[in-house]
Design an enzyme around this catalytic site. Structure first.
Site, mmCIF file in Angstrom:
data_model
loop_
_atom_site.group_PDB
_atom_site.id
_atom_site.type_symbol
_atom_site.label_atom_id
_atom_site.label_comp_id
_atom_site.label_asym_id
_atom_site.label_seq_id
_atom_site.Cartn_x
_atom_site.Cartn_y
_atom_site.Cartn_z
ATOM 1 N N GLY A 19 0.796 -1.230 0.000
ATOM 2 C CA GLY A 19 0.000 0.000 0.000
ATOM 3 C C GLY A 19 0.828 1.281 0.000
ATOM 4 O O GLY A 19 2.043 1.282 0.195
ATOM 5 N N LYS A 173 -13.847 1.827 9.150
ATOM 6 C CA LYS A 173 -12.686 2.175 9.988
ATOM 7 C C LYS A 173 -13.063 2.228 11.464
ATOM 8 O O LYS A 173 -12.325 1.744 12.315
ATOM 9 C CB LYS A 173 -12.081 3.517 9.545
HETATM 10 P P1 NAP Z 1 -3.753 1.333 -0.179
HETATM 11 O O1 NAP Z 1 -2.586 1.806 -0.924
HETATM 12 O O2 NAP Z 1 -4.966 0.938 -0.956
HETATM 13 O O3 NAP Z 1 -3.316 0.159 0.787
HETATM 14 C C1 NAP Z 1 -4.223 -0.720 1.375
HETATM 15 C C2 NAP Z 1 -3.634 -2.103 1.382
HETATM 16 O O4 NAP Z 1 -4.583 -2.993 1.994
HETATM 17 C C3 NAP Z 1 -3.367 -2.632 -0.006
HETATM 18 O O5 NAP Z 1 -1.988 -2.636 -0.235
HETATM 19 C C4 NAP Z 1 -3.944 -4.047 -0.002
HETATM 20 O O6 NAP Z 1 -2.947 -5.023 -0.190
HETATM 21 C C5 NAP Z 1 -4.403 -4.239 1.422
HETATM 22 N N1 NAP Z 1 -5.649 -5.018 1.414
HETATM 23 C C6 NAP Z 1 -6.875 -4.624 0.998
HETATM 24 N N2 NAP Z 1 -7.733 -5.647 1.121
HETATM 25 C C7 NAP Z 1 -7.011 -6.694 1.606
HETATM 26 C C8 NAP Z 1 -7.314 -8.053 1.934
HETATM 27 N N3 NAP Z 1 -8.534 -8.560 1.785
HETATM 28 N N4 NAP Z 1 -6.310 -8.822 2.424
HETATM 29 C C9 NAP Z 1 -5.062 -8.339 2.575
HETATM 30 N N5 NAP Z 1 -4.708 -7.088 2.271
HETATM 31 C C10 NAP Z 1 -5.678 -6.277 1.799
HETATM 32 O O7 NAP Z 1 -4.268 2.447 0.842
HETATM 33 P P2 NAP Z 1 -3.502 3.381 1.892
HETATM 34 O O8 NAP Z 1 -3.966 4.747 1.606
HETATM 35 O O9 NAP Z 1 -2.057 3.093 1.944
HETATM 36 O O10 NAP Z 1 -4.206 2.893 3.223
HETATM 37 C C11 NAP Z 1 -3.528 2.120 4.207
HETATM 38 C C12 NAP Z 1 -4.274 2.231 5.511
HETATM 39 O O11 NAP Z 1 -4.328 3.593 5.916
HETATM 40 C C13 NAP Z 1 -5.727 1.741 5.439
HETATM 41 O O12 NAP Z 1 -6.015 1.099 6.652
HETATM 42 C C14 NAP Z 1 -6.521 3.047 5.342
HETATM 43 O O13 NAP Z 1 -7.822 2.913 5.845
HETATM 44 C C15 NAP Z 1 -5.668 3.955 6.232
HETATM 45 N N6 NAP Z 1 -5.834 5.392 5.997
HETATM 46 C C16 NAP Z 1 -5.555 5.921 4.764
HETATM 47 C C17 NAP Z 1 -5.709 7.296 4.588
HETATM 48 C C18 NAP Z 1 -5.404 7.950 3.263
HETATM 49 O O14 NAP Z 1 -5.792 9.126 3.065
HETATM 50 N N7 NAP Z 1 -4.719 7.274 2.347
HETATM 51 C C19 NAP Z 1 -6.144 8.112 5.639
HETATM 52 C C20 NAP Z 1 -6.397 7.531 6.873
HETATM 53 C C21 NAP Z 1 -6.232 6.164 7.061
HETATM 54 P P3 NAP Z 1 -2.780 -6.008 -1.491
HETATM 55 O O15 NAP Z 1 -1.955 -5.254 -2.474
HETATM 56 O O16 NAP Z 1 -2.067 -7.180 -0.979
HETATM 57 O O17 NAP Z 1 -4.125 -6.299 -2.032
#
Ligand code: NAP
Length: 357
Positions: A19, A173
């Site tokens: 991610g 979340k």
């Molecule tokens: P991201 O790039 O989409 O990363 C999310 C990761 O979750 C992906 O790499 C994916 O891995 C994994 N994932 C999704 N479904 C899955 C499953 N069924 N089993 C295993 N892995 C799974 O998003 P991000 O922005 O980095 O977000 C990371 C975290 O930060 C999340 O918890 C999100 O809610 C939190 N967050 C993000 C933001 C923001 O603005 N970006 C703000 C607050 C909180 P695979 O490649 O292996 O599928």
């Protein structure tokens, strides 16, 4: 603050390693010489892991890839063996494009968190869990702030306004974080620190992420918002500060509870202004805030913005208290740097074509 270097000598598990946020966490861990056990759903998928393998080659640390799926019970067990810290970032972060919100968002977030933390219970080496939560588990709609006498969201607040039908990502979340604290509270061997970032921006180390953060900036530059943006305030934070906060949470002995990560609040138009100042000759950034009646009429056609979302968010103030994160050691950079570097990287990755204004 004192750090526990003993924890740095044990491997650190990072879930969702492919991610956007996890990429920076792993980079910083490897730079500190840590051994990182990184889980992805498909370790053979080059777009998920190539940047991580390259990072590891040029660092003092060691990277080991493991296959694990949030919805596959027990699949994190092998990766967690011997780890002192578990950093759980994996969770679907998509705001539209799904049919069943429960299946796409809520079930993987909640059952996945339970799956990871039940495995922590089975792995005696784990002493601390760092959970990537969100301000989405602090509040659901900007309107929630109107009920607070202080007019500012702090770590004491919980999102009670989201549901599977209204703001399902936010609901996923808060439901996942509540589940995590419940499981943590049932034992005393390991502790947990939650990181609650607002909307994360800044350069990505991978072009393979589906994170909604990246798509939001693409939309700013591709003309979809040319006719105007809603008068909407967002909390914003740089991805590098969010990643640093995860390391501080992992290795600072006294870190405890929840930490809001948010540099400041900006309107969508203010974000567009920052980008237009440097890139305005080539991309059709929005120049105005759309009148509320236009957003009301066309909002539901623009994507995930429903009438209910507009009523509860557009034109309403927003403010976050980031003092706890600064006390932990996070230093926030100027947001201009965040947005300009992120936009440049989106161009470099070919996610956006130059167009005339
Ligand atoms: P991201 O790039 O989409 O990363 C999310 C990761 O979750 C992906 O790499 C994916 O891995 C994994 N994932 C999704 N479904 C899955 C499953 N069924 N089993 C295993 N892995 C799974 O998003 P991000 O922005 O980095 O977000 C990371 C975290 O930060 C999340 O918890 C999100 O809610 C939190 N967050 C993000 C933001 C923001 O603005 N970006 C703000 C607050 C909180 P695979 O490649 O292996 O599928």
């Amino acid at each position: 603050m004192a750090t526990d270097n003993n924890l740095k000598t044990l491997p650190v598990l990072v879930t969702g390693a492919s991610g956007y946020i996890a990429g920076w966490i792993i980079k910083y861990l490897l730079e500190q010489g840590c051994t990182v056990h990184a889980t992805v759903r498909d370790p053979a998928k080059q777009s998920s892991v190539a940047h991580l393998l390259k990072m590891a080659q040029n660092s003092q640390g060691t990277l080991k890839l493991f296959k694990a799926d949030l919805l596959e019970v027990g699949s994190f067990y092998e990766a967690m063996q011997g780890c002192g810290v578990v950093i759980h970032t994996a969770s679907p972060f998509v705001l539209d494009g799904f049919i069943d919100a429960n299946e796409a968002l809520v079930r993987p977030a909640v059952e996945g968190t339970a799956n990871v933390l039940n495995t922590v219970n089975d792995c005696p080496s784990v002493q601390r869990v760092v959970l990537t939560s969100s301000v989405a588990s602090i509040y659901g709609d900007n309107k929630d702030i109107l009920a607070l006498p202080s007019g500012i969201f702090t770590e004491e607040h919980w999102n009670t306004s989201s549901s599977v039908n209204h703001n399902p990502y936010q609901y996923s979340k808060v439901a996942a974080e509540r589940e995590a604290w419940k499981i943590q509270g049932q034992q005393s061997r390991w502790d947990m620190v939650a990181i609650n970032p607002s909307m994360v921006f800044g350069p990505s180390l991978t072009s393979g992420s589906q994170s909604a953060s990246i798509d939001t900036l693409v939309q700013m530059g591709d003309g979809r918002l040319r006719t105007g943006v809603p008068k909407l305030l967002l909390g914003v934070v740089d991805v590098r500060e969010v990643a640093r906060a995860h390391l501080l949470a992992a290795f600072t002995l006294s870190a405890k509870g929840r930490y809001i990560l948010s540099a400041t609040e900006l309107s969508m138009l203010e974000i567009a202004k920052i980008l237009r100042a440097k890139y305005g000759s080539f991309y059709p950034f929005p120049r105005m805030e759309a009148p509320t009646f236009i957003v009301w009429a066309f909002g539901p056609l623009m994507g995930p913005i429903t009438r209910e979302f507009i009523r509860r968010n557009v034109g309403i103030p927003l403010k976050f208290d980031n003092r706890r994160s600064r006390d932990l050691g996070v230093q926030y950079r100027a947001v201009e740097e965040t947005f300009l570097e992120h936009f440049q990287q989106i161009i470099d990755d070919g996610l956006l074509k130059k167009t005339k204004k």
